[in-house]
Design a protein around this motif. Structure first.
Motif, PDB file in Angstrom:
ATOM      1  N   TYR A 182       0.823  -1.211   0.000  1.00 21.44           N
ATOM      2  CA  TYR A 182       0.000   0.000   0.000  1.00 21.44           C
ATOM      3  C   TYR A 182       0.857   1.261   0.000  1.00 21.44           C
ATOM      4  O   TYR A 182       0.610   2.206  -0.752  1.00 21.44           O
ATOM      5  CB  TYR A 182      -0.942   0.003   1.207  1.00 21.44           C
ATOM      6  N   ALA A 183       1.894   1.282   0.864  1.00 24.54           N
ATOM      7  CA  ALA A 183       2.717   2.482   1.005  1.00 24.54           C
ATOM      8  C   ALA A 183       3.425   2.840  -0.294  1.00 24.54           C
ATOM      9  O   ALA A 183       3.614   4.019  -0.608  1.00 24.54           O
ATOM     10  CB  ALA A 183       3.735   2.285   2.127  1.00 24.54           C
ATOM     11  N   ARG A 184       3.831   1.826  -1.048  1.00 26.89           N
ATOM     12  CA  ARG A 184       4.539   2.092  -2.313  1.00 26.89           C
ATOM     13  C   ARG A 184       3.620   2.796  -3.309  1.00 26.89           C
ATOM     14  O   ARG A 184       4.032   3.742  -3.976  1.00 26.89           O
ATOM     15  CB  ARG A 184       5.042   0.778  -2.906  1.00 26.89           C
ATOM     16  N   THR A 185       2.388   2.298  -3.434  1.00 22.05           N
ATOM     17  CA  THR A 185       1.469   2.846  -4.434  1.00 22.05           C
ATOM     18  C   THR A 185       0.041   2.868  -3.868  1.00 22.05           C
ATOM     19  O   THR A 185      -0.779   1.998  -4.181  1.00 22.05           O
ATOM     20  CB  THR A 185       1.498   2.001  -5.724  1.00 22.05           C
ATOM     21  N   PRO A 186      -0.282   3.859  -3.037  1.00 19.90           N
ATOM     22  CA  PRO A 186      -1.616   3.907  -2.435  1.00 19.90           C
ATOM     23  C   PRO A 186      -2.758   3.904  -3.441  1.00 19.90           C
ATOM     24  O   PRO A 186      -3.834   3.365  -3.171  1.00 19.90           O
ATOM     25  CB  PRO A 186      -1.584   5.214  -1.630  1.00 19.90           C
ATOM     26  N   ALA A 187      -2.530   4.490  -4.619  1.00 20.98           N
ATOM     27  CA  ALA A 187      -3.606   4.609  -5.603  1.00 20.98           C
ATOM     28  C   ALA A 187      -4.056   3.256  -6.151  1.00 20.98           C
ATOM     29  O   ALA A 187      -5.140   3.153  -6.730  1.00 20.98           O
ATOM     30  CB  ALA A 187      -3.164   5.509  -6.749  1.00 20.98           C
ATOM     31  N   ARG A 188      -3.248   2.204  -5.967  1.00 17.38           N
ATOM     32  CA  ARG A 188      -3.621   0.884  -6.472  1.00 17.38           C
ATOM     33  C   ARG A 188      -4.730   0.251  -5.657  1.00 17.38           C
ATOM     34  O   ARG A 188      -5.365  -0.708  -6.113  1.00 17.38           O
ATOM     35  CB  ARG A 188      -2.407  -0.057  -6.439  1.00 17.38           C
ATOM     36  N   PHE A 189      -4.966   0.747  -4.446  1.00 12.01           N
ATOM     37  CA  PHE A 189      -5.889   0.091  -3.527  1.00 12.01           C
ATOM     38  C   PHE A 189      -7.048   1.012  -3.171  1.00 12.01           C
ATOM     39  O   PHE A 189      -6.879   2.225  -3.043  1.00 12.01           O
ATOM     40  CB  PHE A 189      -5.156  -0.333  -2.250  1.00 12.01           C
ATOM     41  N   GLY A 190      -8.206   0.420  -3.001  1.00 14.03           N
ATOM     42  CA  GLY A 190      -9.402   1.186  -2.657  1.00 14.03           C
ATOM     43  C   GLY A 190      -9.517   1.383  -1.160  1.00 14.03           C
ATOM     44  O   GLY A 190     -10.458   0.892  -0.532  1.00 14.03           O
ATOM     45  N   VAL A 191      -8.555   2.106  -0.589  1.00 15.69           N
ATOM     46  CA  VAL A 191      -8.538   2.346   0.853  1.00 15.69           C
ATOM     47  C   VAL A 191      -8.964   3.784   1.109  1.00 15.69           C
ATOM     48  O   VAL A 191      -8.283   4.727   0.686  1.00 15.69           O
ATOM     49  CB  VAL A 191      -7.140   2.090   1.450  1.00 15.69           C
ATOM     50  N   GLU A 192     -10.080   3.968   1.760  1.00 15.75           N
ATOM     51  CA  GLU A 192     -10.591   5.299   2.062  1.00 15.75           C
ATOM     52  C   GLU A 192      -9.886   5.830   3.313  1.00 15.75           C
ATOM     53  O   GLU A 192     -10.008   5.260   4.395  1.00 15.75           O
ATOM     54  CB  GLU A 192     -12.106   5.235   2.307  1.00 15.75           C
ATOM     55  N   ILE A 193      -9.136   6.934   3.162  1.00 12.74           N
ATOM     56  CA  ILE A 193      -8.354   7.429   4.297  1.00 12.74           C
ATOM     57  C   ILE A 193      -8.651   8.891   4.624  1.00 12.74           C
ATOM     58  O   ILE A 193      -7.889   9.523   5.369  1.00 12.74           O
ATOM     59  CB  ILE A 193      -6.837   7.254   4.049  1.00 12.74           C
ATOM     60  N   ASP A 194      -9.749   9.436   4.134  1.00 16.14           N
ATOM     61  CA  ASP A 194     -10.027  10.860   4.357  1.00 16.14           C
ATOM     62  C   ASP A 194      -9.946  11.243   5.831  1.00 16.14           C
ATOM     63  O   ASP A 194      -9.441  12.307   6.179  1.00 16.14           O
ATOM     64  CB  ASP A 194     -11.414  11.218   3.811  1.00 16.14           C
ATOM     65  N   SER A 195     -10.457  10.403   6.702  1.00 17.38           N
ATOM     66  CA  SER A 195     -10.448  10.714   8.132  1.00 17.38           C
ATOM     67  C   SER A 195      -9.329   9.988   8.868  1.00 17.38           C
ATOM     68  O   SER A 195      -9.281   9.991  10.093  1.00 17.38           O
ATOM     69  CB  SER A 195     -11.794  10.340   8.759  1.00 17.38           C
ATOM     70  N   ARG A 196      -8.407   9.388   8.089  1.00 20.12           N
ATOM     71  CA  ARG A 196      -7.344   8.596   8.716  1.00 20.12           C
ATOM     72  C   ARG A 196      -5.955   8.984   8.182  1.00 20.12           C
ATOM     73  O   ARG A 196      -5.020   8.228   8.261  1.00 20.12           O
ATOM     74  CB  ARG A 196      -7.602   7.100   8.475  1.00 20.12           C
ATOM     75  N   HIS A 197      -5.884  10.184   7.634  1.00 23.71           N
ATOM     76  CA  HIS A 197      -4.632  10.696   7.076  1.00 23.71           C
ATOM     77  C   HIS A 197      -4.354  12.053   7.694  1.00 23.71           C
ATOM     78  O   HIS A 197      -5.152  12.986   7.544  1.00 23.71           O
ATOM     79  CB  HIS A 197      -4.746  10.813   5.551  1.00 23.71           C
ATOM     80  N   TRP A 198      -3.239  12.165   8.405  1.00 27.77           N
ATOM     81  CA  TRP A 198      -2.824  13.413   9.029  1.00 27.77           C
ATOM     82  C   TRP A 198      -1.614  13.941   8.271  1.00 27.77           C
ATOM     83  O   TRP A 198      -0.592  13.266   8.183  1.00 27.77           O
ATOM     84  CB  TRP A 198      -2.497  13.187  10.500  1.00 27.77           C
ATOM     85  N   HIS A 199      -1.747  15.137   7.705  1.00 30.29           N
ATOM     86  CA  HIS A 199      -0.693  15.740   6.876  1.00 30.29           C
ATOM     87  C   HIS A 199      -0.242  17.035   7.515  1.00 30.29           C
ATOM     88  O   HIS A 199      -1.062  17.920   7.785  1.00 30.29           O
ATOM     89  CB  HIS A 199      -1.208  15.988   5.462  1.00 30.29           C
ATOM     90  N   ILE A 200       1.062  17.150   7.756  1.00 28.54           N
ATOM     91  CA  ILE A 200       1.604  18.346   8.390  1.00 28.54           C
ATOM     92  C   ILE A 200       2.058  19.326   7.318  1.00 28.54           C
ATOM     93  O   ILE A 200       2.880  18.983   6.451  1.00 28.54           O
ATOM     94  CB  ILE A 200       2.806  18.008   9.291  1.00 28.54           C
ATOM     95  N   GLN A 201       1.543  20.520   7.323  1.00 32.90           N
ATOM     96  CA  GLN A 201       1.927  21.540   6.345  1.00 32.90           C
ATOM     97  C   GLN A 201       3.078  22.398   6.852  1.00 32.90           C
ATOM     98  O   GLN A 201       3.182  22.651   8.037  1.00 32.90           O
ATOM     99  CB  GLN A 201       0.737  22.450   6.016  1.00 32.90           C
TER     100      GLN A 201
END
Length: 342
Positions: free
Chosen positions: A323-342
């Protein structure tokens, strides 16, 4: 450092990946999308007060590689900014973790989402087949893992991608079916007045069964740990342990068959985790498949569904790495499970 709600899901390397269970936590670092994961010694969760301390002391202090992202699979439902693990005292706080460890992105998955992803990432050389017919390539699949607790996930194929479906299926009800069950079940330790699958089909569940079988026969339980009970059952040195493991195997077959019907998992049922790997000889006995297929009026259907034991010792990390290599290959919904630091 604010948290971006609409952060890009392309993760920056190096990526820390981790499979955090109730007893053990396993970590590795992906340098890039082609390298094999750099693995580290298994961490005992009881040895550290927090997950942040465990990562710092056991991983970051032992390597010059500085991760920029993390993909972590945790044993518990993910809801909000504080995630309590089901079977240990750690609480995952992604915002604080990112600040403490210098991470730009953190993605959290359920631990059995990672196990489901591993089903796709692993080859047949890492599986032992326990009966049934052939796998239908794009049919639904079930992953079931007795360990510290009892994990369950589904895997469905849609829109040309594999979509893991996490859940808490290990907490469904279990009840007696045979005359012997009716003798043993009154001696089982319930949870809030009921017997769930996890009260039987995990490490402590095997101990629960062992004690109940002994009590039903007016005997004193001699063994105290899942490893002792399993070993005594497999070498046939303790009749109580033998019966307890037999009831464990039958219960696992019953639940696996139920879940196979729910998901119509013609793509197979996959048993994962250390307990399943240790009891392969018992699972190969006729009782497991008999319990799995005893689902009238659909016994014939269940007879065609294959069951596999995943034998790879770090299966979840393999799934996380894919998954980490290519997240777009998998149908994993992470909208509420992804924390991005700006």
């Amino acid at each position: 450092m604010p948290i971006a709600e609409d952060a890009d899901t392309v993760l920056k390397f190096p990526i820390l990946i981790g499979d955090i269970g109730g007893t053990n936590a396993r970590f590795a670092i992906l340098i890039d999308s082609y390298a094999e994961p750099k693995q580290f010694p298994i961490v005992q969760t009881a040895d550290f007060a927090t997950i942040d301390e465990a990562i710092q002391a056991s991983i970051l202090d032992r390597t010059s590689i500085i991760p920029r992202s993390a993909v972590l699979a945790v044993a518990g439902p993910i809801d909000g900014d504080e995630i309590a693990l089901t079977n240990c005292d750690w609480v995952v706080r992604p915002k604080a973790m990112a600040a403490a460890l210098g991470l730009e992105d953190i993605v959290l998955l359920n631990d059995f989402e990672a196990q489901a992803l591993a089903v796709i990432a692993l080859g047949e050389e890492h599986m032992v087949k326990i009966g049934g017919g052939e796998v239908e390539p794009n049919a639904g699949r079930i992953v079931l893992g007795p360990g510290t607790g009892l994990g369950v996930a589904g895997l469905v194929h849609a829109c040309h991608t594999w979509i893991p479906v996490p859940g808490e299926g290990g907490h469904v009800d279990m009840g007696p079916r045979t005359a012997r069950d009716l003798e043993v079940y009154p001696h089982l330790e319930p949870i809030e007045g009921r017997i769930s699958a996890e009260q039987l089909l995990c490490g402590r569940g095997l101990v629960n069964l062992y004690g109940a079988v002994a009590a039903a026969d007016g005997k004193q339980a001699q063994l105290a740990t899942p490893a002792e009970i399993t070993a005594a059952a497999l070498d046939k040195s303790d009749p109580v342990a033998e019966e307890a493991l037999s009831m464990f195997v039958v219960g696992l077959g019953r639940l696996a068959g139920d879940l196979a019907l729910v998901f119509m998992s013609r793509g197979g049922v996959y048993l994962t985790g250390g307990i399943a790997q240790k009891i392969v000889p018992a699972l190969k006995e006729p009782a497991f498949r008999a319990a799995f297929e005893d689902k009238a009026p659909h016994s014939e259907l269940l007879g065609q569904i294959p069951v596999f034991v995943i034998t790879h010792p770090l299966a979840a990390l393999t799934g996380l790495a894919a998954y980490a290599r290519t997240p777009a290959r998998f149908g994993v919904e992470i909208d509420s499970r992804h924390w991005h630091i700006q």
